[in-house]
Design a protein around this motif. Structure first.
Motif, PDB file in Angstrom:
ATOM      1  N   GLY A  55       0.805  -1.211   0.000  1.00 24.45           N
ATOM      2  CA  GLY A  55       0.000   0.000   0.000  1.00 24.45           C
ATOM      3  C   GLY A  55       0.839   1.264   0.000  1.00 24.45           C
ATOM      4  N   ARG A  56       0.435   2.240   0.809  1.00 27.25           N
ATOM      5  CA  ARG A  56       1.128   3.531   0.829  1.00 27.25           C
ATOM      6  C   ARG A  56       2.496   3.454   1.487  1.00 27.25           C
ATOM      7  N   ASP A  70      -2.664  -0.020  22.460  1.00 28.19           N
ATOM      8  CA  ASP A  70      -3.869  -0.702  21.996  1.00 28.19           C
ATOM      9  C   ASP A  70      -3.600  -1.193  20.581  1.00 28.19           C
ATOM     10  N   ILE A  71      -3.154  -2.438  20.461  1.00 28.56           N
ATOM     11  CA  ILE A  71      -2.722  -2.960  19.166  1.00 28.56           C
ATOM     12  C   ILE A  71      -3.842  -2.903  18.139  1.00 28.56           C
ATOM     13  N   ASP A  72      -5.057  -3.296  18.535  1.00 31.41           N
ATOM     14  CA  ASP A  72      -6.175  -3.298  17.579  1.00 31.41           C
ATOM     15  C   ASP A  72      -6.489  -1.890  17.083  1.00 31.41           C
ATOM     16  N   ALA A  73      -6.495  -0.917  17.989  1.00 31.98           N
ATOM     17  CA  ALA A  73      -6.832   0.455  17.601  1.00 31.98           C
ATOM     18  C   ALA A  73      -5.767   1.044  16.685  1.00 31.98           C
ATOM     19  N   VAL A  74      -4.489   0.831  17.035  1.00 31.65           N
ATOM     20  CA  VAL A  74      -3.403   1.368  16.216  1.00 31.65           C
ATOM     21  C   VAL A  74      -3.404   0.709  14.832  1.00 31.65           C
ATOM     22  N   THR A  75      -3.555  -0.611  14.812  1.00 35.38           N
ATOM     23  CA  THR A  75      -3.587  -1.331  13.538  1.00 35.38           C
ATOM     24  C   THR A  75      -4.775  -0.890  12.697  1.00 35.38           C
ATOM     25  N   HIS A  76      -5.932  -0.703  13.340  1.00 36.58           N
ATOM     26  CA  HIS A  76      -7.132  -0.234  12.636  1.00 36.58           C
ATOM     27  C   HIS A  76      -6.866   1.093  11.927  1.00 36.58           C
ATOM     28  N   ASP A  77      -6.222   2.017  12.634  1.00 33.47           N
ATOM     29  CA  ASP A  77      -5.989   3.348  12.070  1.00 33.47           C
ATOM     30  C   ASP A  77      -5.000   3.303  10.906  1.00 33.47           C
ATOM     31  N   TYR A  78      -3.896   2.566  11.064  1.00 29.15           N
ATOM     32  CA  TYR A  78      -2.902   2.514   9.994  1.00 29.15           C
ATOM     33  C   TYR A  78      -3.448   1.824   8.746  1.00 29.15           C
ATOM     34  N   LEU A  79      -4.172   0.725   8.926  1.00 33.51           N
ATOM     35  CA  LEU A  79      -4.765   0.048   7.765  1.00 33.51           C
ATOM     36  C   LEU A  79      -5.811   0.932   7.095  1.00 33.51           C
ATOM     37  N   SER A  80      -6.593   1.653   7.893  1.00 38.55           N
ATOM     38  CA  SER A  80      -7.598   2.561   7.330  1.00 38.55           C
ATOM     39  C   SER A  80      -6.953   3.665   6.507  1.00 38.55           C
ATOM     40  N   ALA A  81      -5.722   4.044   6.871  1.00 35.00           N
ATOM     41  CA  ALA A  81      -4.993   5.080   6.135  1.00 35.00           C
ATOM     42  C   ALA A  81      -4.228   4.514   4.946  1.00 35.00           C
ATOM     43  N   GLY A  82      -4.237   3.168   4.779  1.00 37.83           N
ATOM     44  CA  GLY A  82      -3.596   2.554   3.619  1.00 37.83           C
ATOM     45  C   GLY A  82      -2.184   2.055   3.848  1.00 37.83           C
ATOM     46  N   TYR A  83      -1.755   1.960   5.114  1.00 37.60           N
ATOM     47  CA  TYR A  83      -0.403   1.497   5.435  1.00 37.60           C
ATOM     48  C   TYR A  83      -0.438   0.059   5.963  1.00 37.60           C
ATOM     49  N   ALA A 114       1.602  -9.469  11.495  1.00 37.90           N
ATOM     50  CA  ALA A 114       1.772  -8.796  10.202  1.00 37.90           C
ATOM     51  C   ALA A 114       0.412  -8.491   9.585  1.00 37.90           C
ATOM     52  N   PHE A 115       0.244  -7.257   9.104  1.00 35.46           N
ATOM     53  CA  PHE A 115      -1.007  -6.810   8.504  1.00 35.46           C
ATOM     54  C   PHE A 115      -0.678  -6.057   7.211  1.00 35.46           C
ATOM     55  N   ALA A 116      -0.956  -6.653   6.072  1.00 38.66           N
ATOM     56  CA  ALA A 116      -0.669  -6.021   4.783  1.00 38.66           C
ATOM     57  C   ALA A 116      -1.901  -5.263   4.300  1.00 38.66           C
ATOM     58  N   ALA A 117      -1.670  -4.078   3.756  1.00 40.29           N
ATOM     59  CA  ALA A 117      -2.777  -3.248   3.279  1.00 40.29           C
ATOM     60  C   ALA A 117      -3.555  -3.927   2.160  1.00 40.29           C
ATOM     61  N   SER A 118      -2.930  -4.862   1.456  1.00 40.79           N
ATOM     62  CA  SER A 118      -3.574  -5.507   0.312  1.00 40.79           C
ATOM     63  C   SER A 118      -4.588  -6.564   0.726  1.00 40.79           C
ATOM     64  N   TRP A 119      -4.458  -7.124   1.928  1.00 44.24           N
ATOM     65  CA  TRP A 119      -5.386  -8.189   2.298  1.00 44.24           C
ATOM     66  C   TRP A 119      -5.936  -8.108   3.726  1.00 44.24           C
ATOM     67  N   ALA A 120      -5.341  -7.337   4.592  1.00 41.02           N
ATOM     68  CA  ALA A 120      -5.787  -7.297   5.985  1.00 41.02           C
ATOM     69  C   ALA A 120      -6.919  -6.293   6.163  1.00 41.02           C
ATOM     70  N   GLU A 121      -7.963  -6.694   6.880  1.00 43.40           N
ATOM     71  CA  GLU A 121      -9.053  -5.794   7.222  1.00 43.40           C
ATOM     72  C   GLU A 121      -8.768  -5.134   8.564  1.00 43.40           C
ATOM     73  N   PRO A 122      -9.121  -3.859   8.731  1.00 40.37           N
ATOM     74  CA  PRO A 122      -8.928  -3.214  10.035  1.00 40.37           C
ATOM     75  C   PRO A 122      -9.647  -3.989  11.137  1.00 40.37           C
TER      76      PRO A 122
END
Length: 287
Positions: A55-56, A70-83, A114-122
């Protein structure tokens, strides 16, 4: 560890617009209420389509044993931003380097870190009530059904907002917030039974009046009691002091009416024991 992660990212990726520790990332409107986050280590690519997989950019967050992120919250925000995000642990580091090959394996195996922007959901998160304050609609909003006693029947198209549903019984309106995958209810749209009955009666009356403007309707009067008659269309006739008084509004005398399940209806009346009943909505009119 953050510096070691940055060094490894710079060696791994040849093209980037920025790469460093503690870099700020703008976050879209998410339920966490965060406008920005500061990434432990970030590599950002020249354009969003530079890397179809990541992604970005790629963010490495260092997960300390004594840190309460808060791993879920931080991961949610970064994936939502495309990272893409990788959560690195102390064992991912040696004294002088970040073991980036372990990160690559984690992405290949879609490990929990690991959470890739191409396949991971927030990840799903529980939004605070303050999240509702971000909406411009000033009406009372809630995630909880404000009228749980109603057996809701939802129909698309509440008020003037095309993305809303409304309940055919209590008129409560709701819409789906895709960011949190939950419904938001507009409590101010609920109507009481009395309000619904009045609106139903008025609407049915207006509908019949419009039909009469187009049709040359001739009443067929049926006895309803002493000096009282009724037409199938809902009109009433009273004989009073030798004069005939006709009312086209069947709800003019509310003392004779019983509301069971009010709704918008152009009534179709059928005679039953002791009353006339609309076969469409169940409205009863005592004989």
């Amino acid at each position: 560890m953050k510096s070691l992660a940055v060094s490894a990212l710079r060696q791994r990726f040849a093209e980037y617009v920025r790469c460093g520790p503690e870099l700020t990332v703008d976050i879209p409107s998410t339920p966490t209420l965060s406008d920005t986050r500061r990434a432990d280590a970030l590599v950002e690519f020249p354009s969003e389509d530079s890397n179809d997989y990541l992604g970005r950019g790629l963010i490495v967050e260092v997960q300390y044993a004594n840190e309460s992120k808060d791993i879920d919250a931080v991961t949610h925000d970064y994936l939502s931003a495309g990272y893409s995000v990788y959560w690195a642990r102390p064992e991912d580091f040696t004294n002088d380097r970040f073991r980036i090959e372990e990160m690559v394996i984690a992405f290949d195996q879609r490990a929990e870190s690991a959470f890739a922007a191409s396949w991971a959901e927030p990840p799903d998160i529980d939004p605070p009530e303050e999240y509702l304050d971000r909406f411009t609609n000033p009406d009372p909003l809630t995630f909880n059904d404000p009228n749980p006693d109603c057996s809701h029947t939802w129909k698309y198209g509440g008020s003037d907002l095309h993305d809303r549903d409304f309940c055919k019984h209590c008129r409560l309106e709701r819409w789906k917030d895709r960011a949190v995958d939950a419904y938001i209810y507009d409590e101010s749209t609920i109507k009481t039974n009395t309000e619904l009955a009045d609106r139903a009666a008025q609407t049915a009356f207006e509908q019949r009046e419009k039909k009469r403007e187009k049709e040359n309707h001739e009443h067929v009067w049926e006895p309803r009691g002493e000096n009282r008659y009724r037409c199938r269309c809902g009109a009433r006739l009273k004989e009073h002091k030798g004069e005939e008084i006709i009312s086209n509004d069947p709800f003019q005398d509310f003392s004779e009416m019983t509301i069971t399940d009010p709704q918008y209806c152009d009534h179709i009346w059928e005679r039953e024991d002791g009353c006339m009943r609309c076969i469409s909505c169940g409205l009863e009119d005592p004989l």
